[in-house]
Scaffold this active site. Structure first.
Site, PDB file in Angstrom:
ATOM      1  N   SER A 196       0.864  -1.202   0.028  1.00 19.05           N
ATOM      2  CA  SER A 196       0.024  -0.088   0.024  1.00 19.05           C
ATOM      3  C   SER A 196       0.938   1.217  -0.059  1.00 19.05           C
ATOM      4  O   SER A 196       2.166   1.216   0.169  1.00 19.05           O
ATOM      5  CB  SER A 196      -0.891  -0.079   1.152  1.00 19.05           C
ATOM      6  OG  SER A 196      -1.452   1.153   1.610  1.00 19.05           O
TER       7      SER A 196
ATOM      8  N   TYR B 143      -2.328  -1.686  10.423  1.00 17.09           N
ATOM      9  CA  TYR B 143      -2.185  -1.850   8.816  1.00 17.09           C
ATOM     10  C   TYR B 143      -0.994  -1.233   8.491  1.00 17.09           C
ATOM     11  O   TYR B 143      -0.200  -1.862   7.445  1.00 17.09           O
ATOM     12  CB  TYR B 143      -3.362  -1.125   8.349  1.00 17.09           C
ATOM     13  CG  TYR B 143      -3.608  -1.209   6.709  1.00 17.09           C
ATOM     14  CD1 TYR B 143      -4.261  -2.226   6.245  1.00 17.09           C
ATOM     15  CD2 TYR B 143      -3.269  -0.176   5.803  1.00 17.09           C
ATOM     16  CE1 TYR B 143      -4.481  -2.445   4.742  1.00 17.09           C
ATOM     17  CE2 TYR B 143      -3.424  -0.461   4.495  1.00 17.09           C
ATOM     18  CZ  TYR B 143      -3.924  -1.381   3.834  1.00 17.09           C
ATOM     19  OH  TYR B 143      -4.246  -1.541   2.658  1.00 17.09           O
TER      20      TYR B 143
END
Length: 260
Positions: free
Chosen positions: A142, A155
């Site tokens: 990401s 995350y």
């Protein structure tokens, strides 16, 4: 047909980004393993691919379960004659400020993103090494593999960790012709992101439109979401690259949100 007769094991591929990658890989000649927590959805996606003439099968796997991961990879390798490509894509999102994050949710996030990547990598590498025909390991990172956002401590931690894992696999796998790379998308309008919009709106005390405009897409050059097709095309680049020249790398696909 860049991937003709290659076997691709793709986690979290019954929907979203994983499904888009599976469809593109199939169109390029790969045999596809739809590995998903939801067996019914995995089978349905595999059937959808077979209807186009592709070779595909569905397997049920919880990527945090060592026995399930090993069994599903073995099942796929027996059915299709090995494993050439791993796309470690399975993931979830939970958003809270650090002081409100439960330890259980922290561990759940790291287990799915990091333990899952490790377990599937280990199981697939054993086949790639034994086959002697090389391979490609692709992690779904990401922009949060590069920088942080509020409310996403586990995350961000996990996505940063995937870059370290990829670099290690790249070095260890080189003599076997196995490459490892990370795709780092910006916000992609999937059910995972759609779920975050109202959650962040509540937590931040702003409207959902403001979350999209001023949080998710604020740093992009054009205010646009990254698409599943954008991400799939990068996955194809990594999967089909013919040498160790492209390994241990992370490629950001984010409409300029993060620029290296």
């Amino acid at each position: 047909m860049q991937l003709k007769d290659k076997v691709a094991f793709i986690t979290g591929s019954a929907s979203g980004i994983g499904k888009e990658i599976a469809m593109l890989f199939a169109s390029e000649g790969a045999r596809i393993v739809i590995a998903d927590l939801n067996k019914e959805a995995a089978d349905a996606t595999a059937a959808e691919l077979r209807a186009t003439g592709a070779q595909a099968m569905g397997v049920a796997v919880d990527v945090t379960d060592e026995a399930q991961v090993n069994a599903s990879v073995e099942e796929a390798a027996r059915a299709f004659g090995g494993i050439d490509i791993l796309v470690s894509n399975a993931g979830i999102q939970i958003v809270h400020p650090v002081e409100e994050f439960s330890f259980a949710d922290w561990k759940k996030m790291l287990a799915i993103h990091l333990d899952g990547a490790f377990l599937t990598t280990r199981a697939c590498l054993r086949h790639m090494y034994a086959q002697g025909r090389g391979g490609s390991v692709i992690y779904m990172g990401s922009v949060h593999s590069k920088e942080a956002s509020m409310l996403k401590a586990p995350y961000v931690t996990a996505k940063h960790g995937l870059i370290g894992l990829a670099k290690t696999v790249a070095k260890e796998g080189a003599r076997h012709g196995v490459r490892a790379n990370v795709i780092c998308p910006g916000f992609v309008r999937t059910p995972l992101v759609d779920k975050q919009i109202p959650e962040q709106a509540r937590t931040l005390g702003i409207s959902e439109d403001e979350v999209i405009k001023n949080v998710m897409l604020k740093e992009t050059v054009d205010g646009e979401f990254t698409t599943t097709e954008d991400v799939a095309r990068v996955a194809l680049l990594f999967a089909g690259f013919p040498s160790n020249a492209l390994t241990g790398q992370s490629l950001v696909v984010s409409h300029g949100w993060f620029m290296q």
